[in-house]
Enzyme design. Structure first.
Site, PDB file in Angstrom:
ATOM      1  N   PRO A 145       0.732  -1.459  -0.054  1.00  0.00           N
ATOM      2  CA  PRO A 145      -0.065  -0.082  -0.065  1.00  0.00           C
ATOM      3  C   PRO A 145       0.803   1.337  -0.061  1.00  0.00           C
ATOM      4  O   PRO A 145       1.733   1.417   0.860  1.00  0.00           O
ATOM      5  CB  PRO A 145      -0.755   0.010   1.320  1.00  0.00           C
ATOM      6  CG  PRO A 145      -0.127  -1.259   2.050  1.00  0.00           C
ATOM      7  CD  PRO A 145       0.989  -1.737   1.448  1.00  0.00           C
ATOM      8  N   GLU A 146       0.400   2.213  -0.721  1.00  0.00           N
ATOM      9  CA  GLU A 146       0.874   3.594  -0.637  1.00  0.00           C
ATOM     10  C   GLU A 146      -0.133   4.523   0.042  1.00  0.00           C
ATOM     11  O   GLU A 146      -1.079   3.875   0.418  1.00  0.00           O
ATOM     12  CB  GLU A 146       1.182   4.022  -2.152  1.00  0.00           C
ATOM     13  CG  GLU A 146       2.215   3.049  -3.011  1.00  0.00           C
ATOM     14  CD  GLU A 146       2.731   3.437  -4.053  1.00  0.00           C
ATOM     15  OE1 GLU A 146       2.703   4.622  -4.559  1.00  0.00           O
ATOM     16  OE2 GLU A 146       2.830   2.554  -5.176  1.00  0.00           O
ATOM     17  N   ARG A 177       3.741 -11.615   4.742  1.00  0.00           N
ATOM     18  CA  ARG A 177       5.219 -11.764   4.622  1.00  0.00           C
ATOM     19  C   ARG A 177       5.835 -11.106   6.113  1.00  0.00           C
ATOM     20  O   ARG A 177       6.965 -11.391   6.216  1.00  0.00           O
ATOM     21  CB  ARG A 177       5.690 -10.689   3.515  1.00  0.00           C
ATOM     22  CG  ARG A 177       5.654 -11.127   2.059  1.00  0.00           C
ATOM     23  CD  ARG A 177       5.816 -10.291   0.937  1.00  0.00           C
ATOM     24  NE  ARG A 177       7.280 -10.263   0.747  1.00  0.00           N
ATOM     25  CZ  ARG A 177       7.716  -9.425  -0.168  1.00  0.00           C
ATOM     26  NH1 ARG A 177       7.000  -9.009  -0.919  1.00  0.00           N
ATOM     27  NH2 ARG A 177       9.138  -9.602  -0.317  1.00  0.00           N
TER      28      ARG A 177
END
Length: 272
Positions: A2-3, A112
């Site tokens: 996400p940005e 992750r």
DNA sequence: AGCGGAACCTGTCGGC
DNA sequence: TGCCGACAGGTTCCGC
């Protein structure tokens, strides 16, 4: 993953869902390396606190708690927050469950495990927040600031725009898109960018981020909103992940190069 | 100061 | 099918 627009989407949805609710307990299924330090302390610091607000700084989510305390979260590549009714079992990538007074769960899920969760009594204690540069959507951002500060910089413009200490919140997708709209080649040195070009960069940064927020962000593979829906900005991407596809402006194939170990996509004809 | 490379993790995809 | 390398919306650290 996400940005800024994706984080903003999650923040708005979480704010709607959890403000006024209280953390009753925290259940940790896997902490390493998401939560640093003492897990008992982490659970104790949060249990019994009420959510007053959820805000965003760059790509960080800030949960404002009462009595005064902050949970600062970063989703990194695959982190997610999910608010759900109680579950019998954690699903595969559920890392932390925040049990809420309403009976629901706020789940931190992360394939992750790059995401981070930190607790502070005062936001000024967060080194990572203090290091951040200017918010790209703030009114304070202006071309003179960049043209002066970076006048003699030989750094590639792509690298500068990704630098969170300078502009805080841009990431790999939107930087490629912004440079395309501003018609600037990603390997140009920051010092070579004219004031007028900085104006274009700022204009398109704001435009693209706002449009992306309107579309609840970009889902390429696994970004999900709090309610598990996807964003829809991917349909407006011009260059990201478009290697060899014709440029929408001139038809020349989009090129992929690697800068700082990360993909950059651009049109070799339109961007000079 | 700023580059390249590696590290933190886990998964997917394409090629042979 | 299986194995192997490349790659993934991010950040940080280390050595030059």
């Amino acid at each position: 993953m996400p940005e800024l627009p994706e984080v903003e989407t999650v923040v708005r949805e979480l704010r709607e869902e959890i403000c006024g609710d209280t953390i009753t307990s925290v259940e940790i299924f896997r902490s390493n390396p998401i939560v640093q330090g003492d897990l008992d302390a982490f659970q104790e610091q949060l249990s019994g606190r009420k959510f007053l607000d959820v805000t965003r700084r760059a790509k960080y989510l800030i949960f404002h708690l009462e009595p005064k305390r902050y949970l600062v979260a970063h989703l990194r590549m695959t982190g997610k927050f999910i608010v759900s009714d109680p579950l019998p079992e954690p699903t595969k990538y559920n890392r932390i469950w925040f049990h809420l007074k309403s009976g629901r769960l706020m789940i931190f899920d992360d394939i992750r495990c790059f995401g981070t969760l930190e607790v502070y009594d005062d936001l000024d204690d967060s080194k990572s927040l203090l290091k951040l540069g200017i918010e790209p959507l703030s009114n304070a951002i202006n071309p003179s600031f960049f043209s002066k500060r970076l006048a003699s910089s030989k750094r590639e413009i792509k690298s500068v725009l990704l630098d969170q200490k300078i502009v805080a919140g841009l990431g790999n997708i939107y930087v490629s898109e912004i440079l395309f709209h501003a018609r600037i080649h990603p390997q140009r040195s920051a010092g070579s960018i004219k004031k007028k070009e900085w104006s274009m960069l700022i204009k398109y940064t704001k435009f693209i981020l706002k449009e992306a927020i309107k579309n609840n962000g970009t889902t390429i593979s696994d970004f999900r909103r709090v309610d598990d829906k996807t964003g829809t900005f991917q349909q407006f991407l011009k260059v990201y992940d478009k290697k060899e596809k014709p440029c929408t402006e001139c038809g020349v194939p989009i090129k992929r190069i690697v800068q700082q170990q990360r993909s950059t996509f651009f049109c070799p004809e339109c961007q000079k």
